[in-house]
Design an enzyme around this catalytic site. Structure first.
Site, short mmCIF file in Angstrom:
data_model
loop_
_atom_site.label_atom_id
_atom_site.label_comp_id
_atom_site.label_asym_id
_atom_site.label_seq_id
_atom_site.Cartn_x
_atom_site.Cartn_y
_atom_site.Cartn_z
N VAL A 14 -3.06 7.82 7.77
CA VAL A 14 -3.37 8.65 6.59
C VAL A 14 -2.28 9.70 6.37
CG1 VAL A 14 -5.07 10.21 5.57
CG2 VAL A 14 -5.84 8.27 6.96
N LYS A 109 -14.87 13.21 9.25
CA LYS A 109 -16.31 13.19 8.97
C LYS A 109 -17.14 13.54 10.21
CE LYS A 109 -14.24 9.84 8.51
NZ LYS A 109 -13.42 8.83 7.94
N VAL A 136 -15.46 11.10 3.21
CA VAL A 136 -16.53 10.18 2.79
C VAL A 136 -15.97 9.15 1.81
CG1 VAL A 136 -18.81 9.98 1.74
CG2 VAL A 136 -18.23 12.03 3.05
N GLY A 138 -13.37 7.29 1.75
CA GLY A 138 -11.91 7.22 1.55
C GLY A 138 -11.46 7.67 0.18
N LYS A 209 -21.04 10.13 7.33
CA LYS A 209 -20.76 10.25 5.89
C LYS A 209 -22.05 10.52 5.12
CE LYS A 209 -16.85 7.08 6.44
NZ LYS A 209 -16.49 5.65 6.51
N GLY A 306 -7.84 3.18 4.58
CA GLY A 306 -6.47 2.73 4.30
C GLY A 306 -5.57 3.92 4.01
N1 HSE Z 1 -13.88 2.99 9.98
C1 HSE Z 1 -14.26 3.34 8.64
C2 HSE Z 1 -14.69 2.11 7.90
C3 HSE Z 1 -13.16 4.00 7.86
O1 HSE Z 1 -14.69 1.02 8.44
O2 HSE Z 1 -15.05 2.27 6.74
C4 HSE Z 1 -13.00 5.42 8.18
O3 HSE Z 1 -14.19 6.12 8.04
#
Ligand code: HSE
Length: 440
Positions: A14, A109, A136, A138, A209, A306
């Site tokens: 990130v 989070k 939350v 992404g 989240k 991502g």
């Molecule tokens: N590991 C999380 C997911 C992404 O699979 O959505 C980061 O919160």
């Protein structure tokens, strides 16, 4: 005006996305923020790799250090971006940054769901902002939507596919007819699931989240410890197929709902009607549905993880903080959407008080009267049946699967009824129970 100065704590996926997007879109971002936003310091334990990365991203003049406290102590840094993750050192650094009068942007989070109350109180006292859009879903601006876009509404419920790893696994299980373990291995091989996928597959990440969404939807404190958390590890391919025959898909939902006497806060696999838009969110994508009394139902969809999608959320926070940097702290948007003195003490309900409908799968002896015994016990508990599906007995056996969909009932009532059903001699295996949400 000179650019606002940002220090990054951690330059992984990130962090490098944030660096890259800030560089690429700097003019557009400056036109929005009213001044430039420049990352001038990066702290990362692996300084060699961080220096190479920063150089490859064109970060001339950026100071790379190993000690995050050097960033916090630097009086020129206005905003600290915490991208370390977890509750350990990240918590100490966020608290220190706040104490030093820095604004904080974080994607963490876990930290906010567990320690949010303490962190937001400290930030409030010190007059700094803690922004967490990236925490939350992404890249989906769901925090902004809940906190600002929907502020006219009395929000009724929020339900989301907020973990991409589990949604990828469930999509594969459905598409390929495979069981959980097989798909998990494949997801790890493809990089969709981490080597230790516990937080994702056990529903913990989604619960972090959902906890944050519950706080800003209803103006309650963040209370991860009160969330009900159930992951997807016990889901069988057979249930996904039966659900499909009945017109449903199974998704891991994070749900925050206003109910009689309190708030429901829960993460678990849920049957949802296949015709709902959210039922068709496949692969690693995320989506959140929000029901407000004025707006009705709204749906938010996008990439939940991502490098650049998450950077998109981090930078949106940087722009917000930059715009409000010089504003009177009382005129900023409150961290949890509601003014800190106006938080509600509505309790988070225990799971036994949650009201929902159910999918039940019973492996039973294929004998006269078994269906009547099962439905009789449900009727005695006041549980109304919506649909029943019975398969032909499997060849060579006198066993069959009995699938029952119920209408809404209290979870506590269902637990009692299931204990009685389980004790019937004709019920040959543990009863499978999956909650069902109509989302209408
Ligand atoms: N590991 C999380 C997911 C992404 O699979 O959505 C980061 O919160």
């Amino acid at each position: 005006m000179k650019p606002i100065q940002v220090g990054l704590l951690g330059i992984g996926t990130v962090g490098s996305g944030t660096f890259q997007v800030l560089q690429r879109n700097q003019q557009e971002i400056e036109r929005r923020a009213g001044r430039g936003i420049a990352i001038t310091m990066v702290a990362d334990l692996n300084t060699e790799r961080a220096r190479e990365l920063v150089a490859s991203l064109g970060g001339d003049g950026v100071r790379v250090v190993a000690d995050a406290r050097e960033v916090i102590a630097n009086p020129d840094i206005d905003i600290v971006v915490e991208l370390i993750g977890g509750y350990g050192i990240a918590k100490a650094l966020v608290m220190e940054a706040i104490a030093a009068g820095k604004h904080v942007v974080t994607a963490n989070k876990a930290l906010l769901a567990v320690h949010g109350t303490e962190i937001f109180e400290a930030a409030q006292k010190r007059g700094v902002m803690v922004a967490f859009e990236a925490a939350v879903a992404g890249g989906i601006p769901i925090i902004k939507a809940l906190r600002e876009g929907l502020s006219a509404n009395r929000i009724q419920w929020v339900a989301g596919i907020i973990n991409g790893t589990t949604n990828f696994i469930l999509s594969e299980m459905r598409d390929k007819g495979l069981d959980f373990d097989v798909v998990l291995k494949e997801a790890q091989r493809l990089g969709y699931a981490e080597a230790d996928p516990t937080f994702d597959i056990e529903g913990v990440d989604a619960a972090h989240k959902a906890t944050l969404m519950s706080a800003i939807a209803f103006g309650i404190p963040v209370q991860f410890d009160k969330a009900y958390v159930e992951g997807i590890t016990k889901l069988a391919g057979a249930d996904i197929r039966y659900a499909e025959q009945l017109g449903y898909r199974i998704k891991l939902l994070g749900i925050a709902k206003r109910a009689k006497g309190g708030i429901e806060l829960r993460v678990h696999p849920s049957l949802i009607p296949a015709k709902r838009l959210i039922a068709n969110v496949e692969g690693a994508m995320n989506a959140v549905v929000v029901q407000g009394d004025a707006v009705g139902t709204t749906l938010y969809y996008g990439k939940g993880a991502g490098s650049e999608p998450t950077a998109s959320a981090v930078i949106a926070d940087l722009v917000d903080v930059t715009r409000l940097h010089t504003a009177d702290p009382h005129h900023r948007v409150p961290h949890l959407a509601f003014q800190p003195g106006s938080l509600s003490n509505l309790p988070v309900l225990p799971m036994s008080e949650v009201v929902t409908s159910y999918y039940l799968r019973l492996r039973v002896a294929d004998e006269a009267g078994v269906l009547a015994q099962v439905t009789g016990l449900l009727a005695q508990s006041g549980i109304s049946i919506d649909a029943v599906l019975q398969r032909e007995a499997e060849e060579g056996t006198r066993q069959t699967d009995l699938i029952i969909l119920t209408h809404d009932t209290r979870e506590g009532t269902m637990n009692d009824a299931l204990a009685q059903i389980q004790a019937l001699p004709a019920v040959l295996a543990p009863v499978v129970r999956i909650r069902k949400e109509e989302l209408n």
